[in-house]
Design an enzyme around this catalytic site. Structure first.
Site, PDB file in Angstrom:
ATOM      1  N   PHE A   1       0.807  -1.232   0.000  1.00 52.03           N
ATOM      2  CA  PHE A   1       0.000   0.000   0.000  1.00 52.03           C
ATOM      3  C   PHE A   1       0.834   1.272   0.000  1.00 52.03           C
ATOM      4  CE2 PHE A   1       0.763  -0.268   4.599  1.00 52.03           C
ATOM      5  CZ  PHE A   1       1.039   1.068   4.888  1.00 52.03           C
TER       6      PHE A   1
ATOM      7  N   LYS B   1      -1.058  -6.834  -9.313  1.00 51.35           N
ATOM      8  CA  LYS B   1      -2.059  -6.983  -8.247  1.00 51.35           C
ATOM      9  C   LYS B   1      -1.723  -5.911  -7.218  1.00 51.35           C
ATOM     10  CE  LYS B   1      -3.147  -8.212  -4.635  1.00 51.35           C
ATOM     11  NZ  LYS B   1      -3.650  -7.296  -3.590  1.00 51.35           N
TER      12      LYS B   1
ATOM     13  N   CYS C   1       9.779   1.427   3.522  1.00 53.22           N
ATOM     14  CA  CYS C   1      10.675   0.348   3.937  1.00 53.22           C
ATOM     15  C   CYS C   1      12.091   0.857   4.133  1.00 53.22           C
ATOM     16  CB  CYS C   1      10.661  -0.763   2.909  1.00 53.22           C
ATOM     17  SG  CYS C   1      11.271  -0.198   1.325  1.00 53.22           S
TER      18      CYS C   1
HETATM   19  P1  NAD Z   1       1.347  -6.752   3.011  1.00 49.21           P
HETATM   20  O1  NAD Z   1       2.388  -7.813   3.107  1.00 49.21           O
HETATM   21  O2  NAD Z   1       0.257  -6.757   3.997  1.00 49.21           O
HETATM   22  O3  NAD Z   1       0.625  -6.795   1.566  1.00 49.21           O
HETATM   23  C1  NAD Z   1       1.366  -6.723   0.368  1.00 49.21           C
HETATM   24  C2  NAD Z   1       0.548  -7.352  -0.759  1.00 49.21           C
HETATM   25  O4  NAD Z   1       0.330  -8.739  -0.486  1.00 49.21           O
HETATM   26  C3  NAD Z   1      -0.835  -6.741  -0.952  1.00 49.21           C
HETATM   27  O5  NAD Z   1      -1.088  -6.629  -2.341  1.00 49.21           O
HETATM   28  C4  NAD Z   1      -1.772  -7.748  -0.304  1.00 49.21           C
HETATM   29  O6  NAD Z   1      -3.048  -7.788  -0.898  1.00 49.21           O
HETATM   30  C5  NAD Z   1      -1.054  -9.062  -0.519  1.00 49.21           C
HETATM   31  N1  NAD Z   1      -1.257 -10.055   0.538  1.00 49.21           N
HETATM   32  C6  NAD Z   1      -1.537  -9.832   1.849  1.00 49.21           C
HETATM   33  N2  NAD Z   1      -1.556 -10.998   2.518  1.00 49.21           N
HETATM   34  C7  NAD Z   1      -1.285 -11.971   1.629  1.00 49.21           C
HETATM   35  C8  NAD Z   1      -1.135 -13.394   1.723  1.00 49.21           C
HETATM   36  N3  NAD Z   1      -1.278 -14.036   2.887  1.00 49.21           N
HETATM   37  N4  NAD Z   1      -0.828 -14.082   0.613  1.00 49.21           N
HETATM   38  C9  NAD Z   1      -0.647 -13.443  -0.566  1.00 49.21           C
HETATM   39  N5  NAD Z   1      -0.771 -12.105  -0.709  1.00 49.21           N
HETATM   40  C10 NAD Z   1      -1.080 -11.377   0.371  1.00 49.21           C
HETATM   41  O7  NAD Z   1       2.147  -5.358   3.012  1.00 49.21           O
HETATM   42  P2  NAD Z   1       1.556  -3.878   3.118  1.00 49.21           P
HETATM   43  O8  NAD Z   1       1.003  -3.667   4.486  1.00 49.21           O
HETATM   44  O9  NAD Z   1       0.692  -3.580   1.955  1.00 49.21           O
HETATM   45  O10 NAD Z   1       2.891  -3.007   2.929  1.00 49.21           O
HETATM   46  C11 NAD Z   1       3.730  -2.631   3.980  1.00 49.21           C
HETATM   47  C12 NAD Z   1       4.911  -3.561   4.081  1.00 49.21           C
HETATM   48  O11 NAD Z   1       5.630  -3.574   2.844  1.00 49.21           O
HETATM   49  C13 NAD Z   1       5.920  -3.115   5.125  1.00 49.21           C
HETATM   50  O12 NAD Z   1       6.360  -4.244   5.838  1.00 49.21           O
HETATM   51  C14 NAD Z   1       7.060  -2.522   4.308  1.00 49.21           C
HETATM   52  O13 NAD Z   1       8.319  -2.553   4.922  1.00 49.21           O
HETATM   53  C15 NAD Z   1       7.021  -3.405   3.109  1.00 49.21           C
HETATM   54  N6  NAD Z   1       7.664  -2.793   1.970  1.00 49.21           N
HETATM   55  C16 NAD Z   1       8.888  -3.265   1.613  1.00 49.21           C
HETATM   56  C17 NAD Z   1       9.576  -2.693   0.566  1.00 49.21           C
HETATM   57  C18 NAD Z   1      10.931  -3.190   0.176  1.00 49.21           C
HETATM   58  O14 NAD Z   1      11.459  -2.722  -0.815  1.00 49.21           O
HETATM   59  N7  NAD Z   1      11.533  -4.121   0.908  1.00 49.21           N
HETATM   60  C19 NAD Z   1       8.999  -1.626  -0.139  1.00 49.21           C
HETATM   61  C20 NAD Z   1       7.733  -1.169   0.232  1.00 49.21           C
HETATM   62  C21 NAD Z   1       7.076  -1.768   1.302  1.00 49.21           C
END
Ligand code: NAD
Length: 488
Positions: free
Chosen positions: A153, A177, A285
């Site tokens: 998000f 997605k 992140c």
């Molecule tokens: P999230 O893991 O909750 O969701 C990410 C995506 O995965 C979404 O599209 C969601 O619909 C999907 N999803 C959620 N649960 C799932 C499951 N069990 N199986 C398959 N798909 C699933 O992450 P978020 O809350 O949207 O984003 C924040 C997180 O992203 C933070 O931890 C942040 O550090 C990380 N992030 C990392 C980077 C990086 O480059 N390492 C960059 C941006 C964000």
């Protein structure tokens, strides 16, 4: 807004939006003021099958289109992103809650990756070598097929743009997605791609949450995937894809440490530390989450407090994504207070006049935190900085090295030798020296270490090209008899 008035942004495939009548929808709320701003359908297996089918059909012609022609679409897309930059920033701000300047900056970073992708014809590394007399070996690089990108998000445009231009520039067709919390920007990007002349079915958007994502990952028509999100889900997604023998790269969460040594420049350090920890409301992140003051750092902490107190919530600092996120972040501050850590700046209960349903958390600084405290170890993903103290740089490095993540680590110093010492020893894929958000500029690739990434290579730069393609090695031998051909 009545339910009839809600605008539904459909999936995007075959060059247009698509909202199958039978599908349930997910409402989208603005974190800025809690308003209902739209809805998206939740893709069923039938929908996904159809989108994968469209992308597979499009792959035949797109992968056969010369690279120099494919990137012409990317050039036109770049022009459109620039033309619609303000409109896109408005949309990102509305659905994500960040400030307008932050929203615009993520488009600019996305454009930087796009620029890298437009240079693919210039950097395509197909080597050829005569390996013995009359025999040559050469590399040929091929796209993978239909590929998938699962986005978080916190960057509705930038994170998708880490992968889209490189993957489609390399000749793949693509399904995005987006996060169900911020799905609207993705649809607008798809419309702009169509306007840029991208053939139908090359870029597709599928909406949904966990079940949709799992069906997409498992789909036999999808060859490879990237994921960006939390470490918990990154690990699950990577394992799921790997079990199916699919190429996968999954970027996870982070807990980034900033280390300040006594010779640091107080003014630069204070401003930069606060910008790193509080920018994007701490929801990036690469955000600093732990500050380690080494030895006697004078009045630097006072200056950091003063900088944090200058921040105007709702103007310089956006909202966090949801009321659940606000409650989770404030819970960390509550427990830090209960543990008798010193809350130097307290962002709990923040609100913005006229936007009382917005989900705001003010800048927060917690001092006197021991290394093992939950606020010093967990990814809080909010504008909260835990301040620790050590006597030596090695002690600070030991704390940084022992955290399971590994996206970023930075040091503030005026000594080149100290900076080098830190850069060599920090356990992170991206290291900053007097820079609190050390995001590499393209063509340097983005990617962390340890539990901030599952899979091999980085997500942008040449590693992106390597990830979204496969190599064929062609060995050629021309014999003398081959010279007796129709030309002789
Ligand atoms: P999230 O893991 O909750 O969701 C990410 C995506 O995965 C979404 O599209 C969601 O619909 C999907 N999803 C959620 N649960 C799932 C499951 N069990 N199986 C398959 N798909 C699933 O992450 P978020 O809350 O949207 O984003 C924040 C997180 O992203 C933070 O931890 C942040 O550090 C990380 N992030 C990392 C980077 C990086 O480059 N390492 C960059 C941006 C964000």
């Amino acid at each position: 807004m009545t339910s009839e008035a809600i605008k539904i942004s459909g999936h995007y495939t075959a060059g247009q939006q698509w909202t199958p009548a039978q599908e349930n929808t997910i409402a989208v709320y603005s974190p800025l003021d809690g308003a209902l701003i739209g809805a998206v359908p939740i893709a069923t297996p039938d929908t996904i099958d159809q989108v994968v089918h469209n992308a597979s059909r499009a792959f035949v012609a797109w992968s056969a289109t010369p690279l120099k022609e494919r990137v012409q679409v990317l050039f036109r897309f770049k022009t459109l992103l620039e033309k619609h930059g303000s409109e896109l920033a408005n949309l990102i701000q509305l659905e994500n809650g960040k400030t307008w300047a932050e929203a615009k900056a993520e488009i600019d970073k996305g454009i930087e990756v796009l620029e890298f992708a437009t240079s693919l014809p210039q950097i395509w590394d197909q080597g050829v070598l005569e390996v013995s007399t009359g025999v040559s070996c050469q590399y040929e690089r091929f796209p993978l097929g239909v590929v998938l990108s699962i986005a978080p998000f916190n960057f509705p445009a930038m994170v998708p743009m880490w992968t889209i231009p490189i993957a489609i520039g390399c000749g793949n067709t693509f399904i995005l997605k987006p996060s169900e919390l911020v799905p609207l920007t993705a649809v607008r990007l798809a419309e702009l791609f169509t306007e840029a002349g991208l053939p139908r079915g090359v870029f597709n958007v599928v909406h949904g949450a966990r079940e949709t994502t799992e069906y997409l990952i498992d789909h036999p028509g999808i060859q490879a995937l990237s994921f960006v999100g939390s470490t918990k889900v990154a690990r699950l997604v990577y394992q799921r894809a790997a079990t199916l023998g699919k190429k996968a790269l999954a970027l996870g969460g982070a807990k980034n440490h900033l280390v300040v040594v006594p010779d640091a420049d107080p003014e630069i350090t204070a401003k930069n530390v606060v910008a790193s920890a509080m920018g994007c409301a701490g929801q990036r992140c690469m955000a600093a989450s732990v500050l380690i003051l080494v030895g006697d750092t004078g009045n630097i902490l006072d200056k950091i407090v003063a900088e944090a107190q200058k921040i105007r919530v709702g103007e310089d600092l956006g909202a966090v994504i949801s009321s659940a996120a606000k409650a989770r972040i404030e819970g960390y501050i509550d427990r830090a207070e209960a543990a008798a850590y010193n809350i130097l700046v307290d962002g709990r209960g923040a609100s913005v006049a006229g936007k009382e349903k917005g989900t705001y958390v003010g800048p927060t600084l917690i001092e006197g935190v021991p290394a093992g405290a939950e606020c010093a170890c967990d990814e809080i993903f909010g504008p909260v900085l835990s301040v620790l103290r050590t006597n030596t740089l090695d002690e600070a490095l030991a704390i940084e090295n022992s955290n399971p993540y590994g996206n970023a680590a930075s040091i503030y110093t005026t000594s080149g030798a100290v900076a080098r010492y830190f850069a060599e020893r920090a356990s992170a894929g991206m290291v900053g020296i007097n820079i609190g958000v050390p995001v590499p500029r393209e063509p340097f690739s983005f990617g962390g270490w340890n539990e901030s990434k599952f899979g091999h290579g980085d997500i942008t730069g040449m590693d992106g090209v390597r990830f979204w393609t496969k190599l064929k090695k062609v060995t050629t031998k021309w014999t003398a008899s081959a010279a007796q051909n129709w030309m002789s």
